[in-house]
Design an enzyme around this catalytic site. Sequence first.
Site, PDB file in Angstrom:
ATOM      1  N   GLN A 230      -8.516 -58.993  -2.243  1.00 29.17           N
ATOM      2  CA  GLN A 230      -8.687 -59.534  -0.866  1.00 29.17           C
ATOM      3  C   GLN A 230      -9.191 -61.073  -0.903  1.00 29.17           C
ATOM      4  O   GLN A 230      -9.327 -61.697   0.111  1.00 29.17           O
ATOM      5  CB  GLN A 230      -9.025 -58.841   0.287  1.00 29.17           C
ATOM      6  CG  GLN A 230      -8.273 -57.448   0.317  1.00 29.17           C
ATOM      7  CD  GLN A 230      -9.171 -56.307   1.314  1.00 29.17           C
ATOM      8  OE1 GLN A 230      -9.002 -55.214   0.851  1.00 29.17           O
ATOM      9  NE2 GLN A 230      -9.530 -56.765   2.029  1.00 29.17           N
TER      10      GLN A 230
ATOM     11  N   GLU B  79      -9.037 -55.214  12.720  1.00 28.57           N
ATOM     12  CA  GLU B  79      -9.662 -53.909  12.784  1.00 28.57           C
ATOM     13  C   GLU B  79      -9.947 -53.180  14.046  1.00 28.57           C
ATOM     14  O   GLU B  79     -10.518 -52.095  13.870  1.00 28.57           O
ATOM     15  CB  GLU B  79     -11.035 -54.228  11.784  1.00 28.57           C
ATOM     16  CG  GLU B  79     -10.757 -54.343  10.448  1.00 28.57           C
ATOM     17  CD  GLU B  79     -12.281 -55.334   9.886  1.00 28.57           C
ATOM     18  OE1 GLU B  79     -12.316 -56.283  10.400  1.00 28.57           O
ATOM     19  OE2 GLU B  79     -12.571 -54.881   9.178  1.00 28.57           O
TER      20      GLU B  79
ATOM     21  N   ARG C 149     -10.931 -50.943   7.146  1.00 27.09           N
ATOM     22  CA  ARG C 149     -10.833 -51.509   8.429  1.00 27.09           C
ATOM     23  C   ARG C 149     -11.936 -51.235   9.072  1.00 27.09           C
ATOM     24  O   ARG C 149     -12.266 -50.852  10.304  1.00 27.09           O
ATOM     25  CB  ARG C 149      -9.716 -50.872   9.304  1.00 27.09           C
ATOM     26  CG  ARG C 149      -8.403 -51.553   8.953  1.00 27.09           C
ATOM     27  CD  ARG C 149      -7.341 -51.304  10.061  1.00 27.09           C
ATOM     28  NE  ARG C 149      -6.247 -52.002   9.848  1.00 27.09           N
ATOM     29  CZ  ARG C 149      -4.950 -51.882  10.336  1.00 27.09           C
ATOM     30  NH1 ARG C 149      -4.780 -50.700  11.077  1.00 27.09           N
ATOM     31  NH2 ARG C 149      -3.906 -52.616  10.381  1.00 27.09           N
ATOM     32  N   CYS C 150     -13.294 -51.839   8.544  1.00 26.44           N
ATOM     33  CA  CYS C 150     -14.679 -51.376   8.914  1.00 26.44           C
ATOM     34  C   CYS C 150     -15.270 -52.505   9.736  1.00 26.44           C
ATOM     35  O   CYS C 150     -16.338 -52.270  10.429  1.00 26.44           O
ATOM     36  CB  CYS C 150     -15.540 -51.032   7.791  1.00 26.44           C
ATOM     37  SG  CYS C 150     -15.861 -52.356   6.682  1.00 26.44           S
TER      38      CYS C 150
HETATM   39  N1  MCN Z   1      -3.241 -62.261  14.922  1.00 29.87           N
HETATM   40  C1  MCN Z   1      -2.495 -62.918  15.975  1.00 29.87           C
HETATM   41  N2  MCN Z   1      -3.188 -63.154  16.948  1.00 29.87           N
HETATM   42  C2  MCN Z   1      -4.396 -62.980  17.272  1.00 29.87           C
HETATM   43  C3  MCN Z   1      -5.146 -62.265  16.141  1.00 29.87           C
HETATM   44  C4  MCN Z   1      -4.534 -61.991  14.955  1.00 29.87           C
HETATM   45  O1  MCN Z   1      -1.207 -62.962  15.934  1.00 29.87           O
HETATM   46  N3  MCN Z   1      -5.087 -63.323  18.252  1.00 29.87           N
HETATM   47  C5  MCN Z   1      -2.402 -61.859  13.626  1.00 29.87           C
HETATM   48  C6  MCN Z   1      -3.149 -62.772  12.388  1.00 29.87           C
HETATM   49  O2  MCN Z   1      -2.385 -63.947  12.312  1.00 29.87           O
HETATM   50  C7  MCN Z   1      -2.713 -61.851  11.309  1.00 29.87           C
HETATM   51  C8  MCN Z   1      -2.968 -60.525  12.005  1.00 29.87           C
HETATM   52  O3  MCN Z   1      -2.767 -60.490  13.322  1.00 29.87           O
HETATM   53  O4  MCN Z   1      -1.431 -61.990  10.761  1.00 29.87           O
HETATM   54  C9  MCN Z   1      -4.314 -60.145  11.761  1.00 29.87           C
HETATM   55  O5  MCN Z   1      -5.341 -61.057  11.938  1.00 29.87           O
HETATM   56  P1  MCN Z   1      -6.870 -60.760  11.892  1.00 29.87           P
HETATM   57  O6  MCN Z   1      -7.151 -60.000  13.058  1.00 29.87           O
HETATM   58  O7  MCN Z   1      -7.187 -62.451  11.666  1.00 29.87           O
HETATM   59  O8  MCN Z   1      -7.351 -60.006  10.521  1.00 29.87           O
HETATM   60  P2  MCN Z   1      -7.067 -60.611   8.933  1.00 29.87           P
HETATM   61  O9  MCN Z   1      -5.760 -61.125   8.862  1.00 29.87           O
HETATM   62  O10 MCN Z   1      -8.283 -61.141   8.512  1.00 29.87           O
HETATM   63  O11 MCN Z   1      -6.969 -59.164   8.363  1.00 29.87           O
HETATM   64  C10 MCN Z   1      -8.167 -58.243   7.851  1.00 29.87           C
HETATM   65  C11 MCN Z   1      -7.953 -57.007   8.538  1.00 29.87           C
HETATM   66  C12 MCN Z   1      -8.952 -56.192   7.820  1.00 29.87           C
HETATM   67  S1  MCN Z   1     -10.401 -56.661   7.663  1.00 29.87           S
HETATM   68  C13 MCN Z   1      -8.395 -54.957   7.181  1.00 29.87           C
HETATM   69  S2  MCN Z   1      -9.292 -54.044   6.353  1.00 29.87           S
HETATM   70  C14 MCN Z   1      -6.892 -54.766   7.467  1.00 29.87           C
HETATM   71  C15 MCN Z   1      -6.372 -55.276   8.624  1.00 29.87           C
HETATM   72  O12 MCN Z   1      -6.479 -56.607   8.544  1.00 29.87           O
HETATM   73  N4  MCN Z   1      -6.250 -54.442   6.341  1.00 29.87           N
HETATM   74  C16 MCN Z   1      -4.851 -54.402   6.377  1.00 29.87           C
HETATM   75  N5  MCN Z   1      -5.125 -54.875   8.817  1.00 29.87           N
HETATM   76  C17 MCN Z   1      -3.963 -54.711   7.619  1.00 29.87           C
HETATM   77  N6  MCN Z   1      -3.055 -54.593   7.703  1.00 29.87           N
HETATM   78  C18 MCN Z   1      -2.075 -54.388   6.652  1.00 29.87           C
HETATM   79  N7  MCN Z   1      -0.624 -54.348   6.892  1.00 29.87           N
HETATM   80  N8  MCN Z   1      -2.728 -54.134   5.359  1.00 29.87           N
HETATM   81  C19 MCN Z   1      -3.929 -54.080   5.296  1.00 29.87           C
HETATM   82  O13 MCN Z   1      -4.604 -54.051   4.007  1.00 29.87           O
HETATM   83 CU1  CUM Z   2     -14.113 -53.457   5.907  1.00 25.24          CU
HETATM   84  S1  CUM Z   2     -12.149 -53.310   5.390  1.00 25.24           S
HETATM   85 MO1  CUM Z   2     -11.421 -54.910   5.919  1.00 25.24          MO
HETATM   86  O1  CUM Z   2     -13.086 -55.716   6.368  1.00 25.24           O
HETATM   87  O2  CUM Z   2     -11.211 -55.662   4.419  1.00 25.24           O
END
Ligand code: MCN
Ligand code: CUM
Length: 795
Positions: free
Chosen positions: A232, A749, A379-380
């Site tokens: 990641q 998360e 997802r912590c």
């Molecule tokens: N998004 C959006 N509008 C927002 C916020 C987010 O459209 N206001 C969209 C983003 O552009 C992105 C998605 O939603 O496509 C998730 O965005 P974000 O909240 O920024 O999280 P990350 O992209 O950093 O993803 C990490 C988060 C984590 S930490 C874990 S753990 C997890 C999760 O995402 N692992 C996943 N969701 C997952 N979903 C899938 N399918 N697979 C994983 O391994």
């Molecule tokens: Cu703690 S699980 Mo996500 O932050 O990759």
Amino acid sequence: MTATAEPATGSQALDEVKIGGLGSSRPRVEDARFIRGRGNYVEDVTLPGMLHMEILRSPLAHARIKSIDTSAAWAIPGVKLVLTGEMAAQRNLAWMPTLSYDTQAVLATDKVRFQGQEVACVVAEDPYIAKDACDAIVVEYEALPPIVNPEQAVAPGAPLIRDDKAGQADNVAYQWEVGDKDGTDAAFAQADVVSKLRLHYPRSHPSPIENCGAVADFNNATGKLTVYLTSQAPHIVRAAVALIAELPEHLIRIISPDVGGGFGNKVPVYPGYVCAILCSILTAKPVKWIEDNTGNLSSTGFGRDMYLDSEMALTNDGKILAVRYHATTDQGAFYADAQPTKFKIGLVHSSFACYDVPVGHITAQGMYTNKAPGGVAYRCSFRVTEAMFFQERMMQAAADDLGMDQAEFRRRNLVRDDQFPYRTPFGFLTDSGQYLKCLQVGLDAIGYDDFLVEQAEARKQGRLLGIGISTMTEPLGAGNSREYDILGIKMFDSAELRVHPTGKAVLKIGAQTQGQGHETTFAQIVTHELGIPATDIVVEHGDTDHTPFGMGTYASRSTPVAGAATAMVARKIRAKARKLAAHLLEVSEEDVEWELGRFFVRGAESRGVTIQECAMAAYSNMPDGMEPGLENNAYYDPPNLTWPFACYIATVEVDPETGVWDVLRFVGVDDCGVRINPMIVEGQIMGGLTEAYAISNMQFQTYDVDGNLVGANYMDYLLPTAWETPGFELHEVVTPSPHHPIGAKGVGECAAVGGPAAYVNAVMDALRPTGVRNIDMPLLPDRVWHAAHTGQDVS
Ligand code: MCN
Ligand code: CUM
């Protein structure tokens, strides 16, 4: 550069949703290849001359290694290398640093410290030979007493697990405290009511569909190491490999191709990765390692395993005066949490951020046990999951102790809209939210008052109906670099944008998608800023040679940080395009106005040029003295975390005869600021609520007294299917982040963080007539049945 988006002003502005900008639920572009079987995962990578590696794991939880005999393994035809800890030690690689400044064994040399620990590995012509050869290795163990929980770890006479560490005299991995002890004690002295609760958040496993794996390719002619990796955070891995293996960074290339789910599992650097790299260096051949399910379940980064002892000081009319709690974490044999350096127990102290709690005090202690390391995954949000579960369970217990309605108790304590920016009891600064509105949307959607009537009626007939509420704001998007770093590297993020002559574009980001859909949504941010249709933008990530340095995707930080960098780099491009537009329109820059996709002359709206025409001019008709080309980069260091809010409400019915509980309805209200892609956001929320359901209902990863992992396969460790997963009714509230360039907050998360308490609170509410205060997760039928029939808590 301003942090707010410029609104489209002119009349010829493009329809943003139609061209795939913000608010467009455009289908995920990555799905075209996933659905057609054209994804490219580490397992799909095949290189000429590639060998295969398998790992021999320890069958015992705690044992001294007396001898390892590898001769029979070497004798098997097709075996190219048998690597032991002793051989790794000769290259100073038997141990590696963890992301929490501890050390972790790559291959055991002295002792094994958990069942499933890596003891040796074999490299062979095919994976089956490698596996057979692992079985041929003879290890003589001298069993030691295993420690399987924190209580045993501190018991007098407990064996010392980490006798490898100089100065380590006990099984304590860390101690930490935050808050105001004296102020908290004083507040408790004033309390009318003190509510107490003891809880355990069980160990859970991220269970991505794709296990961990690597193809390491050390080229001894060029000295370059290329590693295809399930990661990641490829840039962090490159930095870590440079430090651990003492290889120069420009000769290391980490490629994370398609990643089949991460959920935090793929943040750490695992022994298997290091072994594959070392084996490739030793054999001068590409070496592939693909972990099996049992290996993944038993050895890679778990989540949670935290105990809580909590107290809340209250007035009779339902005002929280103070909270204090002690958290104990079961770290396993190595303290390997991937979390910001400064915070020993992640962001647990973000608890109670949404409530107006004047003062609080938290103490925490992490214990070494003979279990697999991990601590931050699934997802912590850096242990915010535990924080919010504890918070919301405490909220319900306190409301019950006061004899007050749960919704009303929350209403009396939620931070009001006029209190922002709000300093939380543990020092965070929350900046925006409409918590009361969000709660109300949820209560209205579920029909709260009607349900209470229905519940009272049902109780008269001996039926157990319950309603559980969970409200929380969580900090997403580490970091700001003042406070957040991993191994000293500050937590910013980056984006590079190149617009080609015809106005098509490529965006390169340091984040790394594992299913979240960044290739879809990050293009939408560029579309919003430049008016280039999303279908004309390709998003690249996951290759350290070809993307700018970024800290990776976890803690839902991609949108808050890399997403912000994307908006900022697009604005740099627009600034240059404006100069080009002025040149093309033969007016001064001050007279040029922007609307989505087009610049025009102020006062003469019909005289304009499109962003595509500006792009062509950047390569064919730039003004004198202007550098050609249309590309730029941005590094973004956010001023604060983003603070999404959620209200989750579950209604359940418990069957007193069997202890089985069914979810009647589930309402989720999320405020993640501006939604880039509403469909993807809803997918993230539904995924998180499904995980929350699994954790609260069925997932159980535990150890027996000998330290054997119960739940090291998917017969025992259950993944919910569509069949048992409840339907989710989703609603939204939008409070844009005041500091994020497009007003977005993280969301990935939220539902996994806030969801579990809604289910558990609902079951506990159903059981309220029996006097039961707590059943620890998972709420398996036998536990619920036992509690319902004895009126006693189950831990
Ligand atoms: N998004 C959006 N509008 C927002 C916020 C987010 O459209 N206001 C969209 C983003 O552009 C992105 C998605 O939603 O496509 C998730 O965005 P974000 O909240 O920024 O999280 P990350 O992209 O950093 O993803 C990490 C988060 C984590 S930490 C874990 S753990 C997890 C999760 O995402 N692992 C996943 N969701 C997952 N979903 C899938 N399918 N697979 C994983 O391994
Ligand atoms: Cu703690 S699980 Mo996500 O932050 O990759």
